[in-house]
Design a protein around this motif. Structure first.
Motif, mmCIF file in Angstrom:
data_model
loop_
_atom_site.group_PDB
_atom_site.id
_atom_site.type_symbol
_atom_site.label_atom_id
_atom_site.label_comp_id
_atom_site.label_asym_id
_atom_site.label_seq_id
_atom_site.Cartn_x
_atom_site.Cartn_y
_atom_site.Cartn_z
ATOM 1 N N ASP A 150 0.822 -1.214 0.000
ATOM 2 C CA ASP A 150 0.000 0.000 0.000
ATOM 3 C C ASP A 150 0.853 1.260 0.000
ATOM 4 N N LYS A 151 2.037 1.176 0.585
ATOM 5 C CA LYS A 151 2.952 2.318 0.642
ATOM 6 C C LYS A 151 3.999 2.263 -0.474
ATOM 7 N N LYS A 152 3.704 1.471 -1.492
ATOM 8 C CA LYS A 152 4.521 1.403 -2.715
ATOM 9 C C LYS A 152 5.901 0.777 -2.512
ATOM 10 N N ALA A 153 6.023 -0.129 -1.533
ATOM 11 C CA ALA A 153 7.260 -0.887 -1.397
ATOM 12 C C ALA A 153 7.427 -1.764 -2.637
ATOM 13 N N GLU A 154 8.647 -2.149 -2.916
ATOM 14 C CA GLU A 154 8.953 -2.954 -4.097
ATOM 15 C C GLU A 154 9.552 -4.294 -3.672
ATOM 16 N N ASP A 155 9.536 -5.237 -4.602
ATOM 17 C CA ASP A 155 10.176 -6.554 -4.407
ATOM 18 C C ASP A 155 9.775 -7.193 -3.078
ATOM 19 N N ILE A 156 8.478 -7.258 -2.829
ATOM 20 C CA ILE A 156 7.964 -7.779 -1.559
ATOM 21 C C ILE A 156 7.903 -9.298 -1.624
ATOM 22 N N ILE A 157 8.493 -9.936 -0.619
ATOM 23 C CA ILE A 157 8.404 -11.388 -0.497
ATOM 24 C C ILE A 157 8.092 -11.742 0.953
ATOM 25 N N VAL A 158 7.508 -12.916 1.144
ATOM 26 C CA VAL A 158 7.307 -13.462 2.484
ATOM 27 C C VAL A 158 7.874 -14.874 2.485
ATOM 28 N N LEU A 159 8.791 -15.118 3.409
ATOM 29 C CA LEU A 159 9.429 -16.420 3.546
ATOM 30 C C LEU A 159 8.825 -17.169 4.725
ATOM 31 N N ALA B 149 14.054 -21.369 2.311
ATOM 32 C CA ALA B 149 12.739 -21.089 2.908
ATOM 33 C C ALA B 149 11.678 -20.995 1.812
ATOM 34 N N PRO B 150 10.564 -21.698 1.974
ATOM 35 C CA PRO B 150 9.477 -21.563 0.995
ATOM 36 C C PRO B 150 8.945 -20.133 0.973
#
Length: 130
Positions: free
Chosen positions: A19-28, A111-112
């Motif tokens: 929502d705040k325009k972060a880039e390259d977001i991943i969750v491990l 990590a998946p």
């Protein structure tokens, strides 16, 4: 927090960063690898100002929505990274230079990754008579 709750929190951290325009977001998914957290959400901010905005938004919205406060917040300023630690889910906000330096997704390559789908922002309505 149960595993579903911690995954939902990690996804929410990612959504708020988006929502705040972060880039390259991943969750491990760290559950198979470590005992100190269930998920790492990692994102890149274009600069320190955007990084502060992401961290502030996450802290305010999570507190408002669930009453949760982070167990700790570290970094910021000239460090190029900030960690917002909700224990079962941890958000890392990096500037591009710091993300390249620390390379957390390479460190935790086994990590998946969660599949993330973010809602597209609505387009503004077309001007009448245009």
């Amino acid at each position: 927090m149960n595993p579903v709750q911690s995954e939902n929190l990690a996804r929410r951290l990612a959504e708020l960063a988006d929502d705040k325009k972060a880039e390259d977001i991943i969750v491990l998914d760290m559950r198979p690898l470590v005992a100190y957290t269930d998920f790492l959400a990692i994102c890149t901010a274009r600069n320190e100002r955007q990084a502060r905005a992401i961290v502030d938004e996450v802290r305010q919205r999570i507190k408002r929505e669930s009453g949760m406060l982070p167990g700790g917040v570290d970094g910021g300023g000239e460090a190029g990274w900030t960690i917002v630690d909700y224990l079962d889910a941890v958000l890392h906000v990096f500037t591009p230079e710091a993300r390249d330096r620390y390379q957390l997704e390479d460190l935790w390559h086994e990590a998946p990754r969660l599949e993330l789908v973010f809602e597209e922002p609505e387009a503004p309505p077309a001007a009448a008579g245009a």
